[in-house]
Enzyme design. Structure first.
Site, PDB file in Angstrom:
ATOM      1  N   GLY A  55       0.734  -1.039   0.054  1.00 24.03           N
ATOM      2  CA  GLY A  55       0.033   0.053   0.061  1.00 24.03           C
ATOM      3  C   GLY A  55       0.814   1.242  -0.113  1.00 24.03           C
ATOM      4  CB  SER A  56       0.581   4.389  -1.718  1.00 27.19           C
ATOM      5  OG  SER A  56       0.908   3.877  -2.913  1.00 27.19           O
ATOM      6  CG  HIS A 218      -1.120  -0.212   7.362  1.00 28.84           C
ATOM      7  ND1 HIS A 218      -0.429  -1.342   7.939  1.00 28.84           N
ATOM      8  CD2 HIS A 218      -0.617   0.002   6.011  1.00 28.84           C
ATOM      9  CE1 HIS A 218       0.413  -1.764   6.803  1.00 28.84           C
ATOM     10  NE2 HIS A 218       0.263  -1.045   5.720  1.00 28.84           N
ATOM     11  N   GLY A 494      22.358  45.451  10.601  1.00 29.21           N
ATOM     12  CA  GLY A 494      21.005  45.345  10.979  1.00 29.21           C
ATOM     13  C   GLY A 494      19.862  45.530   9.806  1.00 29.21           C
TER      14      GLY A 494
END
Length: 587
Positions: A55-56, A218, A494
């Site tokens: 699974g991605s 997951h 600055g």
């Protein structure tokens, strides 16, 4: 839920396309949306092909590990969903040659089934295919029928097996390497925040003060909920559990291990480095292990989960036939997800180099045993200025709260206290330039942020001007020119100027008045200081009518600014008036 996506159903496809467009060696099969296979178009089919996937949502796994020395192809499912057997078979057919193919599969039921079915179909077609299932999770001592989950240790299997294949090892040899890594690895994860699926609302499973220990990748609940705890304590608990797991086998002092500190998706780099330090200290200290390599980063993620997993790979004893370090070190690797920096530990980490000393300042300033008349005057002026800043601290904070972040007085008070503390022992008061050098050092150590840097720049430039004047007992002219030099340095570094509603709106008129008094009219120290103080007070008052062009006040509405002077300019006027009063008392 705010996410950088177009639509949940297109997330994986669009991400794959983005990966391929930025890595010239990658290509995908023309099977969207059902077949999402990324492969190395430069893969040598005379060598074993290592394929993985699942699974991605675990990026850079798995497509990010496609390239020379790692995977020949990755099979991508939708987010947290196994790819189909059809997609796996397509990947096998694409990259497998006479040398055969190894499928590296994380131990999840869907992945085992689909990769296993594809392997059987490929074998029926005459291809040589083997499969190694990785399940190195040690969260549950008795995991039941499902077995142990495959987690971040799978990435080490990719690397070692891929390197063996790239060096021409046979399929049987590559399988042996993969099994050796899988069987000697153990992983435990912890989450501070649960991951959020594309298009879904965030989970409220964890309360503000809760963490989960022993979770997968997951979004499923962890094995144990616990109150949040310091990183050292949490990392120690995790590593002790890994080392004590019967799956990992006995760990003896002196054993060599590889450590993988895996970012589960949303853990800041600052915290990752801190966790790594805690893990190395625990392993090499309490457990007495030798950490041969350490990999750190987002290697097997769970979308946007905040947390880490720790993986230990126990290296086989020398002479047992597997040189895993050589395989882990082999490169260069062509996979975009693999860390480019070598994983060797730094042998000099515990031996910091000495801080180099500057050539301009005295090496060891110290208060003289006897103060000269000018030294006594200088001490009185410095003490008066620092004391005035301390007394004005609350007032400056109140002013700053209306136009900034409310800490101007508190910040400058830190510097004032440091100056008063150092004044009694460290300031060589008979030498004006050396004293201002030391004053700059006091400020440098005590005040952070832009205020500290600006006052440090001011004092350092003023000290340099006094030193160039050449006299140990500085004249009023030398002090006036030093005030101008410090002011010009603040303006240069600055990035502000007169009219920007900053400390410069007090410093610039003060410097001009001092130079006119001392250099043009030849007046004495008391008159010079009085002129500078009066000009600074007038300049600070004028800031009420100015629009802010620098600093945090530049974000504040104009009507708020007009009711209050700039606190930085008021601070300058405060300490300059104290100096003037001190000199008038002497005169």
């Amino acid at each position: 839920m705010k996410q950088l996506i177009n639509a949940p159903e297109t997330v994986v496809r669009e991400a794959i396309e983005g990966l391929i467009r930025t890595n010239a060696h990658l290509q995908r099969l023309d099977g969207f949306p059902d077949i999402k296979v990324v492969f190395d178009k430069n893969h040598d089919k005379s060598k074993v092909a290592v394929i993985s996937g699942g699974g991605s949502g675990h990026e850079p796994a798995h497509a990010g590990y496609v390239g020379r020395g790692m995977l020949a192809a990755a099979v991508c499912g939708e987010v947290f969903a196994s790819p189909s057997a059809e997609a796996v078979l397509a990947a096998i057919r694409t990259v497998t040659g006479p040398a055969g193919c190894l499928l590296v599969v994380k131990n999840y039921t869907g992945d085992r089934l689909h990769f296993g079915l594809a392997a059987e179909q490929a074998k029926a077609e005459g291809l040589s295919v083997e499969m190694v299932v990785v399940g190195e999770d040690v969260a549950i001592e008795q995991p039941g029928l499902a077995g142990r989950r495959g987690l971040a240790g799978t990435v080490l299997v990719h690397k070692a097996a891929g390197a063996a294949a790239a060096q021409g090892a046979s399929l049987a040899e590559v399988v042996a390497v993969a099994k050796c890594v899988a069987e000697n690895s153990a992983t435990l994860g912890v989450a501070l925040k649960v991951c959020t699926l594309p298009g879904k609302e965030p989970s409220d499973r964890l309360g503000p003060g809760e963490i989960e220990i022993g979770l997968g990748i997951h979004g499923e609940p962890g094995h144990t909920k616990a109150p949040a705890m310091p990183a050292d304590e949490l990392v120690g608990r995790m590593l002790s559990q890994i080392a004590a797991s019967h799956f990992f086998g006995p760990v003896n002092k002196g054993d060599q291990v590889v450590l993988l500190v895996n970012n589960l998706g949303a853990t800041p780099p600052l915290e990752m480095s801190l966790v790594t330090q805690a893990a190395l200290s625990k392993l090499e200290g309490d457990l007495g292990l030798s950490v041969a390599r350490c990999y750190v980063g987002p290697l097997m993620t769970s979308l946007d989960m905040a947390g880490v997993s720790l993986t230990l790979l126990k290296l086989p004893a020398p002479g047992t036939g597997q040189d895993l370090l050589q395989l882990l070190d082999w490169g260069p690797v062509g996979a975009p997800g693999w860390p480019a920096v070598p994983a060797h530990l730094n042998p000099d980490a515990s031996r910091p180099a000495p801080v180099p000393g500057g050539g301009g300042a005295p090496a060891a300033p110290a208060r003289p045993a006897t103060l000269s008349p000018s030294g006594q005057v200088l001490e009185g002026a410095i003490r008066a200025a620092a004391s005035a800043v301390l007394r004005a601290g609350a007032m400056l904070d109140q002013l700053d709260a209306k136009v900034g972040d409310g800490d101007c007085g508190s910040t400058l008070a830190h510097g004032a206290r440091a100056i008063l503390s150092d004044l009694d022992t460290k300031y060589p008061l008979n030498d004006a330039a050396a004293t201002v050098w030391q004053l700059a050092k006091s400020v440098r150590h005590a005040i952070g942020g832009s205020s500290g840097a600006l006052y440090d720049v001011f004092a350092t430039a003023a000290a340099r001007s006094l030193k160039e004047a050449g006299a140990v007992e500085a004249t009023p002219q030398a002090w006036a020119l030093a005030l101008r030099a410090g002011t010009e340095a603040v303006m240069k570094y600055g990035g502000a100027w007169r009219g920007c509603r900053t400390m410069l709106d007090a410093l610039l008129p003060a410097a001009d008045a001092a130079v006119a008094s001392a250099v043009e009219r030849g007046e004495g120290a008391a008159a010079v200081a009085a002129a500078a103080a009066a000009a600074a007070q007038a300049g600070a008052e004028e800031t009420k009518s100015m629009a802010a062009a620098a600093g945090r006040a530049s974000y504040v509405p104009e009507e708020v600014l007009q009711a209050n002077p700039d606190p930085g300019a008021v601070a300058v006027a405060t300490w300059l008036k104290a100096v003037a009063d001190s000199l008038s008392d002497v005169a």
